[in-house]
Design a protein around this motif. Sequence first.
Motif, PDB file in Angstrom:
ATOM      1  N   ASP A 133       0.797  -0.995  -0.031  1.00 30.41           N
ATOM      2  CA  ASP A 133       0.156   0.094  -0.070  1.00 30.41           C
ATOM      3  C   ASP A 133       0.983   1.226   0.176  1.00 30.41           C
ATOM      4  N   TYR A 251      -0.367  14.312   6.472  1.00 29.13           N
ATOM      5  CA  TYR A 251      -0.536  13.350   5.171  1.00 29.13           C
ATOM      6  C   TYR A 251       0.516  12.858   4.842  1.00 29.13           C
ATOM      7  N   GLY A 253       0.147  10.050   2.286  1.00 31.47           N
ATOM      8  CA  GLY A 253      -0.126   9.387   1.136  1.00 31.47           C
ATOM      9  C   GLY A 253       0.106   8.151   1.018  1.00 31.47           C
ATOM     10  N   ALA A 254       0.205   7.493   2.085  1.00 34.46           N
ATOM     11  CA  ALA A 254       0.145   5.769   2.159  1.00 34.46           C
ATOM     12  C   ALA A 254      -0.649   5.631   3.497  1.00 34.46           C
ATOM     13  N   TYR A 271     -10.515   9.655   3.761  1.00 31.92           N
ATOM     14  CA  TYR A 271     -10.448   9.759   2.231  1.00 31.92           C
ATOM     15  C   TYR A 271     -11.812   9.920   1.840  1.00 31.92           C
TER      16      TYR A 271
HETATM   17  P1  P6P Z   1      -4.090  10.173  -3.119  1.00 34.97           P
HETATM   18  C1  P6P Z   1      -2.020   4.929  -2.244  1.00 34.97           C
HETATM   19  O1  P6P Z   1      -1.931   4.778  -3.243  1.00 34.97           O
HETATM   20  C2  P6P Z   1      -3.434   4.971  -1.515  1.00 34.97           C
HETATM   21  O2  P6P Z   1      -4.240   3.644  -1.920  1.00 34.97           O
HETATM   22  C3  P6P Z   1      -3.464   4.989   0.124  1.00 34.97           C
HETATM   23  O3  P6P Z   1      -2.328   4.206   0.708  1.00 34.97           O
HETATM   24  C4  P6P Z   1      -3.425   6.236   0.466  1.00 34.97           C
HETATM   25  O4  P6P Z   1      -4.068   6.332   1.625  1.00 34.97           O
HETATM   26  C5  P6P Z   1      -4.192   6.927  -0.768  1.00 34.97           C
HETATM   27  O5  P6P Z   1      -4.176   6.104  -1.806  1.00 34.97           O
HETATM   28  C6  P6P Z   1      -3.496   7.991  -1.510  1.00 34.97           C
HETATM   29  O6  P6P Z   1      -4.429   8.731  -2.459  1.00 34.97           O
HETATM   30  O7  P6P Z   1      -5.200  10.360  -3.997  1.00 34.97           O
HETATM   31  O8  P6P Z   1      -3.945  11.208  -1.811  1.00 34.97           O
HETATM   32  O9  P6P Z   1      -2.686  10.213  -3.588  1.00 34.97           O
END
Ligand code: P6P
Length: 342
Positions: A133, A251, A253-254, A271
């Motif tokens: 992830d 944030y 991003g993971a 999200y």
């Molecule tokens: P965005 C990573 O691609 C993921 O699936 C999650 O781990 C993370 O929370 C989300 O997408 C991040 O998405 O749109 O903010 O880049």
Amino acid sequence: MNASVDLAVPTGILADADIVTLQSHMLEEKRRVADPGDTLSWIISALSISAKIISAQLRRAGLDNVLGSLGNQNVQGEDQQKLDVIANNVLMRALGAREGVMVLASEEADEPVVIAGNRADERGYCVLFDPLDGSSNLDVCGGVGTIFSILRHDRRSTRIADSVLQPGARQVAAGYVLYGPSTVMVLTTGAGVDMFVLDTAIGAFIRIARGLRIPETGATYSLNEGNRASFPAGYRAYLDWAQANGYSSRYAGAMVADVHRTLLKGGVFLYPPTQKAPQGKLRLLYEASPMAMIIEQAGGQALAGTQRILDIQPTALHQRTPVLLGSSAEVAGVAEFLDRAD
Ligand code: P6P
């Protein structure tokens, strides 16, 4: 019995705690979780071995030229990173070899994988996972993780593969591995949340926290504010309130990194639905549900809009859901803005 260890010079894990490995932890759990044939323990063991292999691969990624994308897209329509495929293969091979595993489902595989030789009426488990992830963080040495969800095989399902479509409330166990400065596994088997750190010197996950509780409150919110313009009104109203009341934004991003910080420090991870992802971006079965079980077991709350995530009846393996999870008081605060806006 907690025999005290009289050490002249406390050293690392010997300093002040009984040494409980993930393996001995699962033996302790056996007294509480009916696990005929130790099948669940063997599944956790396969996840542990996979985490050690993936962790080792990630540490060498830049040296072994396995960073970057494969130039194709997975079932999610996302660029597949080389390490997504490597991690997926490790998990499929480690789990596929375990007795009692009926079905494997992965973010990286279009359909569930039914393990050969099982009949629909057999007892066993389904294991669902997001192998890596947040893999887009890999090239910049950011936190990434493995998320896993374990269900008992539903012997009423007409097709074995459909057994994975169970509400999160029916999970037997769930957790994640965060590959950061250290490799941390957070696990629940339904009676609280425990945390383990991989001691690479001895190749074992050592328990460092038992019965983790998420702080009741936390003045931190975690979401991708770049999507603000397309959030439903209730989320935007919450952000206005939070920013007017001194909240911080964090944030990574993971999801694994953001949820782990929220679990330990308190606050709220979101999200929301966006124009690009009207159902939300995160996947219900192998991201939202396992994280929801962890957060609820730690005393927090996990919602999709104002519905409890663990109550959602899945209809498709890769279905997505909005996610709002974290400290109970903080989640309730956001839910109030969502209710008002409806
Ligand atoms: P965005 C990573 O691609 C993921 O699936 C999650 O781990 C993370 O929370 C989300 O997408 C991040 O998405 O749109 O903010 O880049």
